[in-house]
Each structure stands twice: as structure tokens, then as C-alpha cells.
Design a protein around this motif. Sequence first.
Motif, short mmCIF file in Angstrom:
data_model
loop_
_atom_site.label_atom_id
_atom_site.label_comp_id
_atom_site.label_asym_id
_atom_site.label_seq_id
_atom_site.Cartn_x
_atom_site.Cartn_y
_atom_site.Cartn_z
N ILE A 111 32.85 -42.12 -29.13
CA ILE A 111 32.07 -43.08 -28.34
C ILE A 111 31.43 -42.41 -27.11
O ILE A 111 30.89 -43.10 -26.23
N ASP A 112 31.52 -41.06 -27.06
CA ASP A 112 30.83 -40.27 -26.05
C ASP A 112 31.27 -40.61 -24.62
O ASP A 112 30.45 -40.89 -23.74
N VAL A 113 32.58 -40.60 -24.42
CA VAL A 113 33.13 -40.76 -23.07
C VAL A 113 34.22 -39.69 -22.89
O VAL A 113 34.62 -39.03 -23.86
N THR A 114 34.68 -39.55 -21.67
CA THR A 114 35.77 -38.61 -21.44
C THR A 114 37.07 -39.21 -21.97
O THR A 114 37.20 -40.43 -22.13
N LYS A 115 38.04 -38.33 -22.22
CA LYS A 115 39.34 -38.82 -22.69
C LYS A 115 40.00 -39.71 -21.65
O LYS A 115 40.66 -40.70 -22.00
N ARG A 120 41.69 -45.23 -20.17
CA ARG A 120 41.63 -46.37 -19.26
C ARG A 120 41.15 -47.63 -19.98
O ARG A 120 41.68 -48.72 -19.76
N LEU A 121 40.15 -47.48 -20.84
CA LEU A 121 39.65 -48.64 -21.59
C LEU A 121 40.75 -49.19 -22.51
O LEU A 121 40.87 -50.40 -22.69
N ALA A 122 41.53 -48.29 -23.09
CA ALA A 122 42.62 -48.72 -23.97
C ALA A 122 43.71 -49.42 -23.17
O ALA A 122 44.27 -50.44 -23.60
N ARG A 123 44.05 -48.88 -22.00
CA ARG A 123 45.07 -49.51 -21.16
C ARG A 123 44.64 -50.91 -20.72
O ARG A 123 45.47 -51.82 -20.57
N PHE A 152 32.35 -50.94 -30.97
CA PHE A 152 32.46 -51.16 -29.53
C PHE A 152 31.35 -50.42 -28.79
O PHE A 152 30.71 -50.97 -27.89
N ALA A 153 31.12 -49.18 -29.18
CA ALA A 153 30.10 -48.38 -28.51
C ALA A 153 28.69 -48.89 -28.81
O ALA A 153 27.78 -48.74 -27.98
N ALA A 154 28.51 -49.49 -29.98
CA ALA A 154 27.18 -49.97 -30.36
C ALA A 154 26.81 -51.29 -29.71
O ALA A 154 25.65 -51.69 -29.72
N ASP A 155 27.77 -51.98 -29.12
CA ASP A 155 27.53 -53.27 -28.47
C ASP A 155 26.97 -53.03 -27.07
O ASP A 155 27.63 -52.45 -26.20
N ASP A 156 25.76 -53.50 -26.83
CA ASP A 156 25.09 -53.28 -25.54
C ASP A 156 25.89 -53.86 -24.37
O ASP A 156 25.77 -53.37 -23.24
N ARG A 157 26.67 -54.89 -24.62
CA ARG A 157 27.44 -55.50 -23.54
C ARG A 157 28.50 -54.54 -23.00
O ARG A 157 29.00 -54.73 -21.88
N ASN A 158 28.86 -53.54 -23.78
CA ASN A 158 29.89 -52.59 -23.35
C ASN A 158 29.33 -51.35 -22.69
O ASN A 158 30.09 -50.50 -22.21
N THR A 159 28.02 -51.24 -22.60
CA THR A 159 27.40 -50.05 -22.01
C THR A 159 27.88 -49.77 -20.59
O THR A 159 28.19 -48.62 -20.25
N PRO A 160 27.99 -50.80 -19.72
CA PRO A 160 28.48 -50.52 -18.35
C PRO A 160 29.90 -49.96 -18.32
O PRO A 160 30.27 -49.29 -17.35
N ARG A 165 30.24 -45.93 -12.89
CA ARG A 165 31.51 -46.23 -12.24
C ARG A 165 32.10 -47.52 -12.81
O ARG A 165 31.41 -48.51 -12.99
N MET A 166 33.40 -47.50 -13.08
CA MET A 166 34.08 -48.67 -13.64
C MET A 166 34.16 -49.75 -12.57
O MET A 166 34.40 -49.46 -11.39
#
Length: 319
Positions: A111-115, A120-123, A152-160, A165-166
Motif C-alpha cells: 500500500i506504499d507506506v512505511t512499516k 499504526r494503522l493496524a493498531r 483499502f489503498a484504492a479507496d480515496d477516503r483513506n488517502t489522508p 501527517r496522521m
Amino acid sequence: MPGQHTVAYDITVHDATATTERPTAAREVRVGPGRAARELGLKGTEFDLAVQLGRIRTIPDGDGDGDGDGDGEGRRVDRAEIERLRAGPGFPEALRRSVQAVGATEGAALIDVTKTRFTRLARLGLLVPVKFYLNRYRAVVWLYLAEELRLFAADDRNTPLLTGRMPESLRNRLDTGTDLRPRNWRTRQLGFMLRRADDPWARAGAVASLLGPLHVSQAVPDPYDRSHLNRFRRLPPFRGAPGSPAADLAEELMTAQDPDEIAWLQTDLTRLTEEARAHRPAPRPAPRRPGPAGRTQEAVEPVHGTSRGLLGRWWRGNR
């Protein structure tokens, strides 16, 4: 709402009745999990996960009780089901792709993010694990469905959530130690167990599998109901030697921890046990009846399975 994601468990029950003695013709069109996996081009672990996810429909093996500890034990696959899957588009790659499970490192790359961000997203409960294993250091390694990560990555709502910054509200939750991975895995595991439960007591036992003994006794006060219910409890999918650190950790992950999680599981367990009792009461000793010379004696009803000897010894020792 971000941070409060849970998986709704699926209680769909596939009605597949097997007789104790099947005709020879029936045996020829039903194959065991090992052979079915080979014919479908799957590894054993991939086959087990496909069964859990409902990708492959199985039926109880008439030679067993269908309650084996493994996902394929005690169950078989109809030849027609194998042919249905083999005729599907993109077989076998599409089937293997649908059950591909990846760890945090591979998932982050997917999904092209850091580990770190992936974890953090999983937690926060936004990425839900489908299984786990313990590495040689007895650390829990969570695995996720690659198919779900792509969605999840393809859903535009999850782009932020994937870039920049989270949000502060989510960072605050992480700072307080929030980790929904075990809870969301348990919820998903419950869905797997309920999908295979073809009996009211088995459905109640699936819920009881996620509660500790004290919480089960609070939800099911009748000792005979609890004794019968224990026959249908499922063990953690990963088990080491009894009493080993690995076994204790697996049991801890399988057991509900949060008060609200425990409360809703207890509510479900009470309801499902009442439904199971109405369908078929739990075995219990018969009422006292007059014996020789005016003495009374207890007549113990036959109890199926391992509880027969336990109850019998209990009553003999308490007469």
C-alpha cells in the motif's frame, strides 16, 4: 469512525448434513482436505484460510464429528465444489491471490507506506489481521489479507491516512497504547467459527471460546449447560505444548480482554445458550427414584462423549 473499526462476524450457516454411514458412491465424490488442496493448487495453510473465509465450501466428514482442531480436520470437499472452483475465472492464480496473507513489511510495500505507518494503522483497527504466528522469539507476527490491503489503498477516503501527517485524534489514541489487532482478530476468528457451526450448541461454543472460565460461568450459570458447552469450545489456532509460553500467549490472544468486548460476548453467549437449550437440552442426571427397601437412588442419564465418565464419577462420589 477511524480507530473504531471492527469486523462484523458472519453467522451464515451452510446446512450440510452427513450420515454416519455414507454409501460408496458418496465417498468417491468427496475428498479430504489434503487432496482437495493439491487439486486446487493450494498449500495447506492457503487451503485452511480459504475454508475459513468461505472461499471453499466443506461438509462434515461422516467418519468424524467435524470438530477437529485444524480448519480442514473432520471435513471433506465435494467433487462438485472442486470443479466449480477450477472452472472459475483466472484459476488457479485468482484463488491463490484471494487468500494471500502478508506481514507488515510486505503489506506496507503493497500500500506504499512505511512499516511504521502500516503498524499504526493496524493498531488503530483500520487494517484487520486475518491470522498470526509466533516467531522464534515468541513475538506475535500478524498477517493480513493482501486483497483487503489493496482495497483499502484504492479507496480515496483513506488517502489522508496513507500520506501526510496522521490526524491528532488518532495520534492521541496511539499514545495511550491503543492496539485493536488482537480484538479485531478475535472478532474475525469468531466469524470463521460461526460459519462452520452447524448446530446451536456449536454456535454457543464458538462464542464461549473467546471468554475466560469466569466470564462463561457468569453468562451460563447452569453447570450442566457449561459442561455440555465445553465440548464445543474451539482451541486457539496456534498451540504449543500445554503450559508453554507459546501456548499461554495463544490462549491470551484468543481470550477477550476489554470490558465492553466481554460484555457483548456474554450477552451473545447467554442468548445462544438459551437457543441451544431449547433445541436440545444439555444432558443431566435423572431425578431420584425409589430404590430397593425404600432407599432412593439416582439414575444417571447417558451422556454422550467424554462427559459421560466425568459426570458418572462425580455422581458416584456425591451420593
